[in-house]
Design a protein around this motif. Sequence first.
Motif, mmCIF file in Angstrom:
data_model
loop_
_atom_site.group_PDB
_atom_site.id
_atom_site.type_symbol
_atom_site.label_atom_id
_atom_site.label_comp_id
_atom_site.label_asym_id
_atom_site.label_seq_id
_atom_site.Cartn_x
_atom_site.Cartn_y
_atom_site.Cartn_z
ATOM 1 N N ALA A 274 34.973 43.469 44.346
ATOM 2 C CA ALA A 274 34.073 43.904 43.266
ATOM 3 C C ALA A 274 34.874 44.253 42.009
ATOM 4 O O ALA A 274 34.467 43.930 40.892
ATOM 5 C CB ALA A 274 33.268 45.104 43.726
ATOM 6 N N LYS A 275 36.026 44.889 42.248
ATOM 7 C CA LYS A 275 36.867 45.284 41.111
ATOM 8 C C LYS A 275 37.399 44.049 40.366
ATOM 9 O O LYS A 275 37.425 43.993 39.145
ATOM 10 C CB LYS A 275 38.047 46.118 41.625
ATOM 11 C CG LYS A 275 38.380 47.269 40.712
ATOM 12 C CD LYS A 275 39.231 48.330 41.381
ATOM 13 C CE LYS A 275 40.573 47.838 41.855
ATOM 14 N NZ LYS A 275 41.275 48.802 42.708
ATOM 15 N N TRP A 276 37.807 43.036 41.145
ATOM 16 C CA TRP A 276 38.311 41.782 40.547
ATOM 17 C C TRP A 276 37.219 41.131 39.720
ATOM 18 O O TRP A 276 37.460 40.654 38.621
ATOM 19 C CB TRP A 276 38.761 40.820 41.644
ATOM 20 C CG TRP A 276 40.091 41.136 42.230
ATOM 21 C CD1 TRP A 276 40.362 42.091 43.162
ATOM 22 C CD2 TRP A 276 41.336 40.508 41.937
ATOM 23 N NE1 TRP A 276 41.694 42.077 43.456
ATOM 24 C CE2 TRP A 276 42.306 41.116 42.729
ATOM 25 C CE3 TRP A 276 41.699 39.472 41.071
ATOM 26 C CZ2 TRP A 276 43.647 40.736 42.695
ATOM 27 C CZ3 TRP A 276 43.027 39.090 41.041
ATOM 28 C CH2 TRP A 276 43.989 39.710 41.838
ATOM 29 N N ILE A 277 36.006 41.091 40.290
ATOM 30 C CA ILE A 277 34.894 40.441 39.594
ATOM 31 C C ILE A 277 34.591 41.196 38.304
ATOM 32 O O ILE A 277 34.471 40.606 37.237
ATOM 33 C CB ILE A 277 33.645 40.374 40.516
ATOM 34 C CG1 ILE A 277 33.941 39.473 41.710
ATOM 35 C CG2 ILE A 277 32.433 39.882 39.748
ATOM 36 C CD1 ILE A 277 32.880 39.465 42.788
ATOM 37 N N GLU A 278 34.533 42.515 38.418
ATOM 38 C CA GLU A 278 34.262 43.371 37.259
ATOM 39 C C GLU A 278 35.267 43.093 36.136
ATOM 40 O O GLU A 278 34.909 42.916 34.979
ATOM 41 C CB GLU A 278 34.341 44.844 37.724
ATOM 42 C CG GLU A 278 34.310 45.875 36.621
ATOM 43 C CD GLU A 278 32.902 46.095 36.078
ATOM 44 O OE1 GLU A 278 31.959 46.005 36.879
ATOM 45 O OE2 GLU A 278 32.778 46.335 34.855
ATOM 46 N N LYS A 279 36.530 43.023 36.522
ATOM 47 C CA LYS A 279 37.590 42.821 35.532
ATOM 48 C C LYS A 279 37.475 41.441 34.880
ATOM 49 O O LYS A 279 37.699 41.276 33.688
ATOM 50 C CB LYS A 279 38.948 42.945 36.246
ATOM 51 C CG LYS A 279 40.064 43.417 35.333
ATOM 52 C CD LYS A 279 41.337 43.651 36.141
ATOM 53 C CE LYS A 279 42.546 43.188 35.361
ATOM 54 N NZ LYS A 279 43.715 43.017 36.236
ATOM 55 N N GLY B 75 33.765 41.287 33.018
ATOM 56 C CA GLY B 75 33.438 42.348 32.080
ATOM 57 C C GLY B 75 32.033 42.885 32.311
ATOM 58 O O GLY B 75 31.370 43.335 31.385
ATOM 59 N N GLY B 76 31.559 42.807 33.550
ATOM 60 C CA GLY B 76 30.264 43.386 33.877
ATOM 61 C C GLY B 76 29.104 42.417 33.742
ATOM 62 O O GLY B 76 27.991 42.731 34.142
ATOM 63 N N LYS B 77 29.351 41.239 33.170
ATOM 64 C CA LYS B 77 28.277 40.256 33.019
ATOM 65 C C LYS B 77 28.034 39.548 34.350
ATOM 66 O O LYS B 77 28.983 39.233 35.057
ATOM 67 C CB LYS B 77 28.686 39.220 31.968
ATOM 68 C CG LYS B 77 27.752 39.189 30.764
ATOM 69 C CD LYS B 77 28.269 38.242 29.716
ATOM 70 C CE LYS B 77 27.806 36.831 29.980
ATOM 71 N NZ LYS B 77 28.271 35.891 28.942
#
Lengths: 108, 150
Positions: free
Chosen positions: B35-40, B43-45
């Motif tokens: 989840a952290k990788w995806i977030e980074k 950018g939350g999109k």
Amino acid sequence: MADKPRIKLPKEAAKGDVIQIKTLVSHVMESGQRKDAQGKAIPRKIINKFACEFNGKPLFACALEPAISANPYIQFNAKVDEAGTFKFSWTDDDGTVITAEEKIALKA
Amino acid sequence: MKAINRRQAFALGGGFVMLTLMPMAADAQVTNDAAKWIEKFTGGKAPVKGKISLDLPEIAENGNTVPLSLSVESPMTEQAYVKEVMILADGNPNAGVATLMFTPLSGKAEASIRIRLAATQNVVAIAKMSDGSLFTEQKTVKVTIGGCGG
């Protein structure tokens, strides 16, 4: 280590052709997850970055994580508009860089 | 088939112990840092499903080297191209697998690599286009022998 990287690409291409480049470099890609016989973790040692340039312009790059298999094989494409030189580089965790070069000519 | 001797019986037993332990380990690892990788990366999109074709074996006998091919449907010109593709494995100790960076010089947004998978899990690819739009695709790979230590 220090085996020469293996790179496969055509010697020449017609202008505008998209060619396929295959690269393979010998490397243990130690993930840092494994333990030795004494139960101590084997420190991570991987190639963390691969890059390819064509005539000085970036063409393709790849950030690698421990989840890449040993002897990383990377295959990608390149569009050839002019004759020139491909420069390949593999960057190790310890800072050493393995480099290679391949030339391509335009079909007459 | 030969009759099973004592040594093989032990090996089989060990295999069963591994099998019963593996799902527990996998459960614990689903909450890896994916989840952290995806977030980074995004950018939350939220990425839209599609455009990517992800080619992985359905069943990988050896998790140490699983061939992965990927291609993204997109023109590759200065105006519009595929900028980056991030590949994640949600059941590995570390979610990150690779981030591919393309340029218009790449001609085609296509690449193949070989990856390690610790256990049966989903492999996720997220592509970022030059205009900032995001696309995603995922595939489940069954792994018979894990590729991380062990």
